[in-house]
Design an enzyme around this catalytic site. Structure first.
Site, PDB file in Angstrom:
ATOM      1  CG  ASN A   1      43.631  -5.605 -28.692  1.00  0.00           C
ATOM      2  OD1 ASN A   1      43.945  -5.870 -29.606  1.00  0.00           O
ATOM      3  ND2 ASN A   1      44.534  -6.703 -27.219  1.00  0.00           N
TER       4      ASN A   1
ATOM      5  CB  VAL B   1      32.613  -3.340 -41.147  1.00  0.00           C
ATOM      6  CG1 VAL B   1      31.220  -4.438 -41.427  1.00  0.00           C
ATOM      7  CG2 VAL B   1      33.645  -4.065 -42.397  1.00  0.00           C
TER       8      VAL B   1
ATOM      9  CD  GLN C   1      47.539 -37.029  -9.102  1.00  0.00           C
ATOM     10  OE1 GLN C   1      48.282 -37.590  -9.831  1.00  0.00           O
ATOM     11  NE2 GLN C   1      46.392 -35.828  -8.901  1.00  0.00           N
TER      12      GLN C   1
ATOM     13  CD  GLU D   1      54.678 -42.060 -12.473  1.00  0.00           C
ATOM     14  OE1 GLU D   1      55.032 -42.911 -11.536  1.00  0.00           O
ATOM     15  OE2 GLU D   1      55.203 -41.457 -13.644  1.00  0.00           O
TER      16      GLU D   1
HETATM   17  C1  LIG Z   1      42.181 -18.001 -28.715  1.00  0.00           C
HETATM   18  C2  LIG Z   1      41.328 -17.288 -29.976  1.00  0.00           C
HETATM   19  C3  LIG Z   1      40.471 -18.809 -30.683  1.00  0.00           C
HETATM   20  C4  LIG Z   1      40.201 -17.854 -31.306  1.00  0.00           C
HETATM   21  N1  LIG Z   1      38.806 -19.663 -32.671  1.00  0.00           N
HETATM   22  C5  LIG Z   1      38.501 -19.161 -33.407  1.00  0.00           C
HETATM   23  C6  LIG Z   1      37.960 -20.014 -34.233  1.00  0.00           C
HETATM   24  O1  LIG Z   1      37.802 -21.235 -34.251  1.00  0.00           O
HETATM   25  N2  LIG Z   1      37.056 -19.584 -35.367  1.00  0.00           N
HETATM   26  C7  LIG Z   1      37.805 -18.181 -35.785  1.00  0.00           C
HETATM   27  O2  LIG Z   1      36.708 -18.178 -37.350  1.00  0.00           O
HETATM   28  N3  LIG Z   1      38.262 -17.168 -35.511  1.00  0.00           N
HETATM   29  C8  LIG Z   1      38.498 -17.774 -34.140  1.00  0.00           C
HETATM   30  N4  LIG Z   1      39.513 -16.696 -33.750  1.00  0.00           N
HETATM   31  C9  LIG Z   1      39.988 -15.569 -33.791  1.00  0.00           C
HETATM   32  C10 LIG Z   1      38.782 -13.943 -34.208  1.00  0.00           C
HETATM   33  O3  LIG Z   1      37.827 -14.780 -34.118  1.00  0.00           O
HETATM   34  C11 LIG Z   1      39.138 -13.400 -33.840  1.00  0.00           C
HETATM   35  O4  LIG Z   1      40.383 -12.839 -33.546  1.00  0.00           O
HETATM   36  C12 LIG Z   1      38.079 -12.217 -33.715  1.00  0.00           C
HETATM   37  O5  LIG Z   1      36.671 -12.300 -34.796  1.00  0.00           O
HETATM   38  C13 LIG Z   1      38.717 -11.045 -34.566  1.00  0.00           C
HETATM   39  O6  LIG Z   1      37.468 -10.323 -33.874  1.00  0.00           O
HETATM   40  P1  LIG Z   1      38.190  -8.439 -32.706  1.00  0.00           P
HETATM   41  O7  LIG Z   1      37.328  -7.937 -32.512  1.00  0.00           O
HETATM   42  O8  LIG Z   1      38.733  -9.190 -31.763  1.00  0.00           O
HETATM   43  O9  LIG Z   1      38.809  -7.998 -33.630  1.00  0.00           O
HETATM   44  P2  LIG Z   1      39.956  -6.997 -32.876  1.00  0.00           P
HETATM   45  O10 LIG Z   1      41.623  -7.736 -33.076  1.00  0.00           O
HETATM   46  O11 LIG Z   1      39.822  -6.480 -32.142  1.00  0.00           O
HETATM   47  O12 LIG Z   1      40.440  -6.084 -34.897  1.00  0.00           O
HETATM   48  C14 LIG Z   1      41.145  -6.837 -35.712  1.00  0.00           C
HETATM   49  C15 LIG Z   1      41.177  -6.189 -37.131  1.00  0.00           C
HETATM   50  O13 LIG Z   1      40.066  -5.838 -37.270  1.00  0.00           O
HETATM   51  C16 LIG Z   1      39.455  -4.783 -37.885  1.00  0.00           C
HETATM   52  N5  LIG Z   1      38.188  -4.053 -37.377  1.00  0.00           N
HETATM   53  C17 LIG Z   1      37.640  -4.426 -36.194  1.00  0.00           C
HETATM   54  N6  LIG Z   1      36.543  -4.057 -36.803  1.00  0.00           N
HETATM   55  C18 LIG Z   1      36.382  -3.197 -38.029  1.00  0.00           C
HETATM   56  C19 LIG Z   1      35.501  -3.205 -38.405  1.00  0.00           C
HETATM   57  N7  LIG Z   1      34.414  -2.410 -37.946  1.00  0.00           N
HETATM   58  N8  LIG Z   1      35.610  -2.397 -39.688  1.00  0.00           N
HETATM   59  C20 LIG Z   1      36.666  -2.406 -40.334  1.00  0.00           C
HETATM   60  N9  LIG Z   1      38.231  -3.036 -39.812  1.00  0.00           N
HETATM   61  C21 LIG Z   1      37.416  -2.717 -38.379  1.00  0.00           C
HETATM   62  C22 LIG Z   1      40.848  -3.734 -36.792  1.00  0.00           C
HETATM   63  O14 LIG Z   1      41.195  -2.648 -37.359  1.00  0.00           O
HETATM   64  C23 LIG Z   1      42.157  -4.924 -37.152  1.00  0.00           C
HETATM   65  O15 LIG Z   1      42.664  -5.290 -38.480  1.00  0.00           O
HETATM   66  C24 LIG Z   1      39.962 -16.896 -32.297  1.00  0.00           C
HETATM   67  C25 LIG Z   1      41.025 -16.011 -31.847  1.00  0.00           C
HETATM   68  C26 LIG Z   1      41.550 -16.476 -30.415  1.00  0.00           C
HETATM   69  C27 LIG Z   1      42.011 -15.029 -29.594  1.00  0.00           C
END
Ligand SMILES: Cc1cc2nc3c(=O)[nH]c(=O)nc-3n(C[C@H](O)[C@H](O)[C@H](O)COP(=O)(O)OP(=O)(O)OC[C@H]3O[C@@H](n4cnc5c(N)ncnc54)[C@H](O)[C@@H]3O)c2cc1C
Ligand code: FES
Ligand code: FES
Length: 1342
Positions: free
Chosen positions: A274, A417, A1205, A1271
């Protein structure tokens, strides 16, 4: 769909555990996050909300899950703000409350964080505790590197991180303090031998006593609930359905069922971590009626290691992927692990551990985000995706076409995937991942890349080449045409130049492209390619040194990324006089009085207060226009939504809507983006926010729209008259100098980024029109004033309570009054309590921050560096209303001479009125910006005279009893001491020479070192601003209730006040309680700001206590050996009053602006700092190697608080001068509104070696001869900026010796500025755009 949905409409029960207790939620709402459930439904408010986007770690909890296949329990940190409640079925959640409590047992993690002084305001502390606690659950004796890594996703705005890491380090088996880089000898011993400070007085270095720590006993941790193990092992598990009001959550447990659902709901997101879906819902307004959660489908967790590669199930988290890759790298020969190592490098810095534990490989790959750090490497390494749908499995390449979202190259509807296959590299293949971000860790890349080359074996002839970039368009971009053209070419310089040209032709970035930094990003395309080119050449040479010569020695530094080092610190302070009575806490490093409550999550912040009956939530509607007429406000649609009670506008303000130029609700016109136009009160936050979106406001743009200082000057738009200080005869002096130089320096603004956003709870009382407010403010009196004016009631009807604030830094001086009044008007209108909690983005937008500044200087100097005349003109961008801009400007004019005596000195300043949100007070109050201009001309003079900037600083520094430019007499002895100690103890001359040697031997990495002195003013040029009062009650059991007018913001004010009262009353601090600050107990208190509060409140507390002791004297004299309790009892029996107010009239200061002179400040704090950095000229990255701070603390009432500080301010200053960059559109819209876009320092940014010394001096006018240190450290952070300038100058000197003087210094020195200032063949190659032909994405407003 509706037929299926009807059949699904009954909801299953959600079962999970929180802190060992079973939670059964009968109708869980798929739209609810764990964070809001914990805080709202369970009232576990230790878990904090600070960003809502996974970027700060304040909401970190531990999630534990049992894997029935492996029969193992996995504990991992998770940011609760991104965890959907429904995803937790079968999981155990541990929050800070479940770790320990002051009511039962404080856990060693909580105890040590508190005792090591790792908490100040305490808002980040529960998150810090949970990150360290989770680490210890997995590694009871972690390494220091693991501790630092575990904290990588947790932001702290107060401490500067060093004590937090140190507290975690106490669990390590290895020594944590000073390993002196393996020399075996402790640097403390070295200091002891050499320090002249030590020669004069006894110096201490121990801020806490390790012997007091409880041991960690891992066997005492709660067990994983057996019921959850049974649930996980249940062979009859079935799909769960959770039905919310608007959405449905489907959680299949078998692959066939998942594929059925995927086919039935092709648009429903597959919820894994998520971490993409969640933020898109929150910030982009995405709405999904159905979610499919695949976390329970075991086929997604396949892990297959084969001879030619590894296949990783899509459900693995990025943290698990990292573990897998690490294991491969440790087992396989190096040539096979090129791709794995490239991925591992990026996995270390990708977000923080909580996100890496949530985010899955499948989600990462499927999102195909342009800034994905892993996808370009996977594509370069020729990874493939195993897809599956109801129709069956399929395999596709994870290549450029897939990432560019080319038609037919992606997933088909119904597919998902299943796994990702990562082939091993081969001997004549090289794979690299490269990236540059605003900050090294937990920061999305600005540009990243994955590159791979495969050679004909035994040759340098390219057989295959892959170059893919992220961050340069809406998707990852493959330079496939260029790569194809280069096949068959040898790997040599000619190939590189063609590759560079090819990439520039193929990867187009429009001049006004989203994200800005266009020329920087174009340059990075080439810089990263060049780094890869060098790395491959080096690799070829290692394979066959005879055939392939290695790269030149001075080029090797281009290949090394800056290491993520574990910070080491040494803190030195004056020991307490051995003759001081043992119970007297003054001078001791006493722990923050609320530290244990911070670390157990029991410290109550405003939004932690339980709901008040009938409470409503308030959402704000702000202007999207910078300057416009309001044509109409249509609230009908909003009012029709469920739960909405009222829409509040300017019409509803019974009293003054415009109080002293500050506007509560915009009336007929808006004057900035972010101005509050109306608010919506509703029964829940969600309802209020939904309704706020439905308020329709029509605007008509007005002219002029003034955003920048330059535009303000064009329109003659100012907030107040000019201020000027002049001494000597400047114009005359310019005629008698060897040289004159002129320059301009831009210093951009800064966001306070206190961790607790502005929060108000306004409770109306029908009776007598009273209004009670709870809020985190630095100035309760001001809130009272604004609320009374808005409600048209006398101030005695408004009670303002403030217990603590989760950081403030000046941002809670004036703004809470506006927000308090906005909320009070809503409470008044609805007759119901109102809770207003600003989201991070709203807070950044509405409340503004530090003033951007433009400084124009003309200096005349002699060949030896002596400055004879200086004429400086400052302009600050004040924004749309007066706020404190004039005061800030006056401070700039008065303070800007810093530590230098310039005999002919003219300084003028003006505050510009623009259509930006009104800028306000911020730690240092103009000084940190203004002095950048002064240090810039010191640096420029040095460059013209062929001297070091430090020599010019020294030559021009105040040396003897002197008068400032505004004729205040002072003696700079402590300044000289700080400066001398700093240069000596930091071994400045030797390290400067070493840096020069380093620079001669390194072309692409340069080292800079700089030292800066400081004369910092304390207090105000207005005498009555220094008054303070206190109220002390002694109860009949001997306990004491202490109240004073100062606010606890994390700076340890209450702790110091307890120390003062303890000394004065002669009782232990345990007898004394300090509850809150309130307008009811201490009226008319002045703001808590300007480093003054401990001084003035301390005097007031002292006064009250002395009055009481004087009254008790007769009783004590009669029974000198009696106990405190006996004296109190006796005094009461003798009708002696046991309550006293204490008062301090304040320091006498004045300023006559007509005469341009005055005794403007009670006293000065002196200091000096030396910083050493490395910069990467190709990427613009920098690394702070070491910082030494010497601060004249006079006598420190509490060295732990004072050092905290100084460290915290230094790191905040570092942020101001390096990574923190506010971006405004040309239309005045603040684009950087959250952790994603605005980068305060993390644990990775702090110096590898961080030394602080408090020097002892005299300050008889202040309590116990102390000094205010809240500060001053901020400006010392500029030593990092100056060191970066020094390094950049070295690069420019080498590349363009004749252009050195043309370097135009600015702040912040971001990676973009550093890279573009280090001109070279790559910056020369990129296309430049004619500024008149496009609209930039963001502009500089200084
Ligand atoms: C604070 C923060 C910092 C971040 N920093 C970085 C960074 O520095 N570098 C970077 O590269 N990324 C960064 N990200 C992004 C992060 O890598 C991606 O959000 C994450 O990898 C998505 O994976 P998830 O499982 O949370 O996906 P989800 O949010 O659960 O799903 C994302 C999408 O993928 C689809 N999906 C999920 N699994 C599958 C599957 N198996 N098959 C088909 N579709 C699928 C879902 O339907 C959805 O549309 C960051 C995110 C956050 C919140
Ligand atoms: S509030 Fe969750 S990470 Fe910031
Ligand atoms: S103590 Fe970390 S944010 Fe205040």
């Amino acid at each position: 769909m509706s037929a299926r949905m009807t059949s699904l409409s009954s909801s299953d029960e959600l079962i999970f555990f929180v802190n060992g207790r079973k939670v059964v939620e009968k109708r869980p709402d798929p739209e609810v996050t764990l964070l809001s459930y914990l805080r709202g439904a369970l009232h576990l408010t230790g878990t904090k909300f600070a960003c809502g986007e996974g970027g700060c770690g304040a909401c970190t909890v531990m999630v534990s899950r049992y894997n029935a296949t492996s029969q193992k329990i996995r504990h991992y940190p998770a940011t609760a703000c991104l965890v959907p409640l429904c995803s937790l079925h079968g999981a155990a959640v541990t929050t800070v409350e479940g770790v320990g409590s002051i009511r039962t047992r404080v856990h060693p993690v909580q105890e040590r964080l508190a005792k090591c002084h790792g908490t100040q305001c305490g808002f980040c502390s529960p998150g810090m505790v949970m990150s360290i606690y989770t680490l210890l659950r997995n590694h009871p004796e972690p390494t220091l590197e693991q501790v630092t890594e575990a904290l990588g996703g947790n932001l702290c705005r107060c401490t500067g991180y060093r004590p937090i890491v140190e507290s975690g380090g106490t669990f390590c088996a290895e020594p944590t303090v000073c390993r002196m880089k393996g020399s075996g000898k402790c640097c403390l011993e070295e200091q002891e031998e050499s320090s002249s400070v030590r020669a004069q007085e006894k110096v201490c270095t121990k801020l806490y006593d390790k012997d007091e720590f409880q041991p960690l006993d891992p066997s005492q941790e709660p067990i994983f609930p057996p019921e959850l193990i049974r649930m996980a092992e249940d062979p009859n598990k079935r799909r769960l359905t959770f039905q919310g009001a608007r959405t449905t959550w489907l959680a299949p447990v078998t692959l066939p069922d998942l594929l059925e659902l995927r086919a039935a709901f092709p648009h429903a997101p597959l919820i894994m971590g998520n971490t993409t879906v969640g933020p898109n819902i929150k910030f982009k307004g995405d709405f999904h009626p159905v979610f499919i959660c695949a976390l329970g489908v075991s086929e997604l967790y396949l892990l297959n290691s084969e001879d030619d590669g590894v296949t990783v199930g899509a459900g693995h988290s990025l943290a698990q992927l990292s573990d897998t890759l690490q294991s491969i790298v440790s087992k396989q020969p190096t040539e096979k692990t090129e791709t794995c190592r490239a991925l591992l490098k990026h996995l270390r810095t990708l977000a923080g551990p909580s996100i890496r534990n949530l985010a899955t490989l499948g989600g990462h790959v499927a999102t195909r985000a342009t800034i994905s750090d892993l996808n370009p490497i996977l594509a370069a390494g020729k990874a493939t995706l195993q897809l599956i749908s109801k129709e069956g499995p399929r395999q596709i390449p994870l290549d450029g076409a897939f990432l560019e979202k080319s038609p037919g190259a992606g997933l088909k509807p119904g597919e998902l995937v299943l796994s990702v296959s990562i082939p091993y590299s081969t001997q004549w293949q090289f794979v690299s991942g490269l990236r540059q971000a605003q900050r090294q860790e937990n920061s999305m890349a600005i540009v990243n890349a994955g590159m791979s080359v495969r050679f004909e074996p035994g040759t340098s002839t390219i057989r295959e080449l892959q170059v893919l970039y992220g961050g340069v368009g809406p998707t990852v971009v493959s330079a496939s045409r260029t790569c194809a053209q280069l096949v068959g070419r040898p790997w040599e310089d000619q190939m590189l130049s063609e590759a560079c040209q090819g990439v520039l032709d193929e990867v187009h970035l429009a001049p006004g492209a989203k994200g800005g930094q266009v020329e920087f990003r174009r340059t990075l395309l080439l810089s990263l390619l060049f780094k890869f080119y060098l790395r491959v050449r080096q690799g070829l040479s290692r394979l066959d040194p005879q055939k392939f010569p290695d790269i030149p020695e001075e080029y090797t530094s281009a290949l090394e990324d800056f290491p993520i080092a574990t910070p080491q610190g040494v803190q030195m302070f004056q020991c307490v006089d051995p003759h001081q009575p043992p119970q007297d806490p003054v001078g001791h490093p006493v722990m923050h009085q609320a530290a244990l409550k911070h670390t157990t999550g029991e410290a109550v912040f405003v939004d932690d207060m339980p709901p008040v009956g009938q409470e409503l939530f308030l959402a704000v509607v702000t202007s999207p226009r910078a300057h416009a007429k309001i044509i109409s406000i249509n609230t009908a649609e909003a009012l029709a939504l469920p739960g909405v009670v009222s829409v509040i506008t300017a019409e509803d303000v019974p009293g003054e809507n415009n109080h002293k130029g500050e506007i509560l609700y915009a009336q007929s016109e808006v004057i900035c983006v972010g101005q509050i136009v109306c608010t919506v009160a509703a029964d829940t936050y969600a309802h209020a926010r939904e309704a706020a979106k439905k308020v329709k406001i029509e605007y008509e743009d007005l002219e002029p729209r003034i955003i920048t200082i330059e535009q303000a000057l064009e329109h003659n738009s100012f907030l107040s008259p000019e201020r000027k200080i002049e001494q000597g005869n400047v114009d005359q002096a310019f005629k008698h100098v060897d040289q004159i130089i002129e320059g301009e320096v831009h210093v951009e603004g800064q966001e306070h980024f206190y961790m607790e956003t502005q929060t108000v709870l306004a409770i109306p009382r029908e009776e007598d029109k009273e209004m009670v407010l709870h809020l985190g403010t630095q100035f309760p009196t001001h809130v009272q004033e604004f609320v009374a004016a808005a409600l048209d009631v006398p101030r005695n009807r408004v009670a303002c309570h403030m217990r603590r604030a989760g950081g403030a830094f000046g941002g809670k001086v004036t703004k809470p009054a506006l927000l308090g009044a906005v909320a009070a008007v809503a409470a008044n209108k609805t007759g119901r309590p109102i809770r207003l909690v600003l989201e991070r983005g709203e807070d950044m937008l509405i409340t503004a921050g530090r003033h951007p500044l433009l400084g124009k200087y003309k200096v005349g100097f002699m060949k030896n560096g002596l400055i004879k005349a200086s004429d400086v003109q400052f302009y600050i961008n004040g924004g749309c209303t007066p706020d404190e801009s004039q005061l800030v400007l006056e401070f700039i004019v008065l303070k800007s001479e810093n530590a230098y005596h310039i005999p002919n000195f003219r300084c003028r300043g003006r505050a510009c009125r623009t259509n930006l949100p009104s800028n306000t007070a911020f730690r240092g109050f103009g000084f940190p910006q203004a002095t950048v201009v002064v240090e810039a001309y010191m640096t420029a003079v040095a460059s013209h005279c062929g001297l070091l900037p430090e020599e010019v600083r020294e030559i021009n520094m105040y040396k003897r009893l002197s008068q400032t430019a505004y004729k205040q007499t002072f003696h700079p002895e402590a300044l000289r001491r700080c400066w001398k100690e700093c240069l000596e103890q930091a071994s400045f001359p030797a390290r400067k020479r070493a840096a020069e040697d380093f620079n001669r031997q390194s072309r692409w990495r340069k080292r800079g070192i700089a030292a800066v002195p400081m004369k910092y003013t304390i207090g105000f040029p207005v005498a009555y601003y220094h008054q303070a009062a206190a109220l002390v009650h002694i109860y009949l059991d001997g306990s004491v209730l202490l109240t004073h007018g100062g606010c606890e913001l994390g700076q340890g004010l209450h702790t110091k006040m307890l120390q003062v009262a303890s000394r004065e009353l002669g009782i232990p601090t345990s007898y004394i309680h300090l509850s809150e600050t309130s307008t009811v107990t201490v009226p008319n208190a002045i703001f808590t700001a300007g480093s003054m509060s401990a001084d003035i409140s301390g005097k007031a507390v002292q006064n009250a206590c002395q009055i009481l002791i004087a009254r008790l004297q007769p009783v004590i004299r009669r029974n000198p050996n009696g106990k405190w309790e006996e004296w109190i009892k006796k005094a009461f029996e003798e009708s002696i009053s046991l309550s006293a107010t204490g008062y301090f009239r304040g320091y006498q200061t004045n300023m006559d602006w007509d005469k341009e002179q005055g005794h403007a400040f009670p006293y000065y704090v002196y200091g000096a700092a030396c910083a050493e950095v490395d910069i990467d000229c190709l990427s613009g990255a920098h690394k702070l190697l070491r910082a030494d701070i010497f601060m004249d603390a006079a006598f420190s009432i509490n060295p732990a608080v004072d050092i905290g500080q100084i460290e915290g301010a230094f790191v905040q200053g570092m942020g101001l001068y390096t990574t923190e960059e506010l971006k405004y559109s040309p239309e005045g819209v603040l684009r950087s509104r959250g952790t994603n876009d605005y980068k305060i320092p993390t644990v990775t940014e702090i110096p590898e070696t961080f030394r602080i010394t408090l020097l002892h001096s005299q300050n008889p006018i202040a309590i116990y001869s102390s000094k205010g240190l809240g500060e001053a450290g901020m400006f010392l952070g500029s030593s990092v900026l100056l060191a970066i300038w020094d390094a950049v100058a070295a690069a420019r000197q080498e590349r363009r010796p004749h252009e050195t003087a043309a370097l135009s210094p600015r702040s912040p020195a971001t990676p973009e500025w550093i890279r573009m200032a280090c001109v070279d063949q790559f910056t020369d190659m990129i296309p430049r755009d004619d500024p008149s032909t496009f609209t930039p994405w963001s502009i500089c407003v200084s």
